[in-house]
Scaffold this motif. Structure first.
Motif, PDB file in Angstrom:
ATOM      1  N   ASP A  48      45.077  17.118  61.233  1.00 19.74           N
ATOM      2  CA  ASP A  48      46.125  17.813  61.916  1.00 19.74           C
ATOM      3  C   ASP A  48      45.579  18.956  62.761  1.00 19.74           C
ATOM      4  OD1 ASP A  48      47.964  16.125  60.787  1.00 19.74           O
ATOM      5  OD2 ASP A  48      48.231  17.386  58.994  1.00 19.74           O
ATOM      6  N   GLU A  52      45.799  19.181  66.720  1.00 19.82           N
ATOM      7  CA  GLU A  52      46.437  20.321  67.540  1.00 19.82           C
ATOM      8  C   GLU A  52      45.664  21.059  68.568  1.00 19.82           C
ATOM      9  OE1 GLU A  52      49.118  24.014  66.671  1.00 19.82           O
ATOM     10  OE2 GLU A  52      49.580  22.363  65.278  1.00 19.82           O
ATOM     11  N   ASN A 109      48.357  30.277  67.759  1.00 21.87           N
ATOM     12  CA  ASN A 109      48.618  29.452  68.656  1.00 21.87           C
ATOM     13  C   ASN A 109      47.636  29.096  69.612  1.00 21.87           C
ATOM     14  OD1 ASN A 109      48.337  31.948  69.701  1.00 21.87           O
ATOM     15  ND2 ASN A 109      50.215  32.357  70.467  1.00 21.87           N
ATOM     16  N   GLY A 172      51.248  16.431  60.398  1.00 21.93           N
ATOM     17  CA  GLY A 172      51.546  16.529  61.587  1.00 21.93           C
ATOM     18  C   GLY A 172      51.880  17.732  62.294  1.00 21.93           C
ATOM     19  N   SER A 173      52.967  17.967  63.038  1.00 21.01           N
ATOM     20  CA  SER A 173      53.103  19.333  63.516  1.00 21.01           C
ATOM     21  C   SER A 173      53.511  20.523  62.735  1.00 21.01           C
ATOM     22  CB  SER A 173      54.210  19.048  64.570  1.00 21.01           C
ATOM     23  OG  SER A 173      55.370  18.467  64.014  1.00 21.01           O
ATOM     24  N   ASN A 174      53.920  19.864  61.466  1.00 24.11           N
ATOM     25  CA  ASN A 174      54.316  20.869  60.261  1.00 24.11           C
ATOM     26  C   ASN A 174      53.135  21.168  59.225  1.00 24.11           C
ATOM     27  OD1 ASN A 174      57.340  20.675  61.241  1.00 24.11           O
ATOM     28  ND2 ASN A 174      57.263  18.633  59.866  1.00 24.11           N
ATOM     29  N   TRP A 175      52.286  20.957  59.608  1.00 25.96           N
ATOM     30  CA  TRP A 175      51.037  21.481  58.858  1.00 25.96           C
ATOM     31  C   TRP A 175      51.013  22.976  58.600  1.00 25.96           C
ATOM     32  CZ3 TRP A 175      47.259  24.905  60.327  1.00 25.96           C
ATOM     33  CH2 TRP A 175      47.283  24.937  61.568  1.00 25.96           C
ATOM     34  N   ASN A 176      51.431  23.986  59.637  1.00 23.00           N
ATOM     35  CA  ASN A 176      51.330  25.134  59.436  1.00 23.00           C
ATOM     36  C   ASN A 176      52.137  25.856  58.369  1.00 23.00           C
ATOM     37  OD1 ASN A 176      53.165  24.206  61.278  1.00 23.00           O
ATOM     38  ND2 ASN A 176      53.420  26.517  62.027  1.00 23.00           N
TER      39      ASN A 176
END
Length: 403
Positions: A48, A52, A109, A172-176
């Motif tokens: 992931d 990103e 970011n 996915g995009s929620n790994w953080n």
């Protein structure tokens, strides 16, 4: 260095079980968040993170090595400050490093903030692990310390067990979001350790005794050389496996259920690693020498399986089952072995031991990343397997119970 016959892995009497239990829980929680989350979370969420931030494998290896450089720096400071500030202050610094570092990773970011957070979080094991040798020396009666020192490293397994299902849910995009949970857990573990661990340095008399004979020759005594070499090898093998295991499984899966397989692998590995709580019993039955040979043999097989067949569910599952307990027990072996060599100043001696482990963890990811870029990830695991096999030639000392 000879040790007294009072040092053993025998079961503690009832009157000492309370201190042993409290210290054991504190160590399990601190090691769980610092290793299971702050250190090895990078490898778990690597696919992931790569997606990103668009990281090539060579950069992955360099970042992994950079996190271990911070770890090594923390170890040097721990060895210097151990008898000056005591275990509570050092573990607190490590816990806060994990908390802040993982929070930075969660909100990153761009790659500069990501790398800063990973490096800061990566220092936490260096601050946390070694001071528990002094804490055991102060809180647990002689003859029972090796048992708690063998128990504490298995906290890594419990952290991994928690992290695996989180990767399945928050990928996915929620790994953080998982890293925010990691940071909160690190803060809670830090507060608990502040309550349990002894404050301040040892007594002036103990400090004077431990400051005696401390010099270069104290660290490079002949009996310590096999210990240092084992720690170096253990660092290489462990860093390659933790960093690239999920990447190897995900790449071999070619999409589809690869994320689910990788998360399940991580969870199984951690669940198997919880058997590390019985490491003290294994050491008592087999002794350090046979335990050493067994553990590094299992590490070699686990690495070879993942290198040869990362797309096979059977090979991946067997690798996880073998690697989890053998790696956790390997950490315990280093802690107990170091206490046998440096009983008069446990944290400083163990810091020196883990310093060599740190050198292995720095060289391992960089070499593995370069090898993976040119020849594939499988060759990195075969390299780790060869290193583990060679380590079996080294011999720890016999425990007093064996003598």
């Amino acid at each position: 260095m000879p040790v007294t016959a009072t040092t053993s892995l025998a079961a503690p009497p009832p009157e000492s079980q309370s201190a042993t239990r409290r210290l054991g829980m504190a160590g399990l929680s601190a090691v769980g968040v610092s290793f299971g989350f702050a250190r090895y979370g990078y490898g778990l969420f690597l696919p992931d993170i790569r997606a990103e931030f668009d990281l090539p494998m060579s950069a992955v290896g360099l970042i992994g090595s950079a996190t271990y450089v911070g770890y090594l720096g923390a170890l040097v400071l721990v060895g210097f400050f151990a008898v000056r500030v005591g275990p509570r202050a050092l573990v607190t610094v490590g816990g806060l490093s994990a908390t802040v570092g993982m929070a930075l990773v969660a909100v990153a970011n761009g790659w500069p903030v990501l790398v800063a957070g990973l490096i800061l979080a990566g220092t936490s094991p260096g601050w946390i692990w070694a001071p528990f040798s002094d804490a055991a020396d102060r809180m647990v009666p002689a003859g029972q310390r090796e048992r708690v020192l063998a128990l504490i490293p298995s906290g890594t397994a419990f952290g991994v067990v928690v992290a695996g299902p989180m990767a399945l849910v928050m990928h996915g995009s929620n790994w953080n979001y998982a890293w925010l949970v990691f940071a909160a857990a690190a803060l809670a573990a830090t507060l608990y350790n502040i309550r349990v661990l002894p404050a301040g340095p040892p007594s002036p008399k103990a400090r004077r005794r431990r400051d005696e004979r401390l010099g270069v020759r104290w660290f490079v005594r002949g009996s310590a050389v096999p210990l240092y070499l084992t720690a170096l090898s253990y660092g290489v093998v462990g860093s390659v496996y933790w960093l690239l295991a999920v990447e190897a499984i995900s790449s071999a899966g070619g999409g589809g259920d690869a994320d689910g397989t990788a998360a399940a692998f991580w969870t199984v590995m951690g669940a198997a690693g919880t058997l590390g709580v019985f490491t003290g019993v294994v050491f008592t039955r087999l002794g350090l020498r046979r335990s050493h040979l067994l553990l590094f043999g299992l590490l070699a097989v686990a690495s070879a399986l993942l290198g040869a067949a990362p797309g096979s569910l059977v090979a991946v599952g067997l690798s996880a089952v073998l690697y989890g307990p053998s790696f956790m027990a390997g950490s315990a072996l280093l802690a107990v072995w170091s206490y046998q060599i440096f009983p008069e100043r446990p944290t400083t001696g163990f810091s020196a031991t883990v310093f060599f482990l740190g050198i292995g963890t720095i060289t391992g990811p960089a070499a593995a990343g370069a090898l993976a870029d040119h020849h594939g990830v499988g060759w990195a695991f075969l390299f780790a397997a060869a290193v583990a096999l060679a380590t079996g030639l080294l011999r720890p000392p016999a425990l007093p119970t064996e003598r």
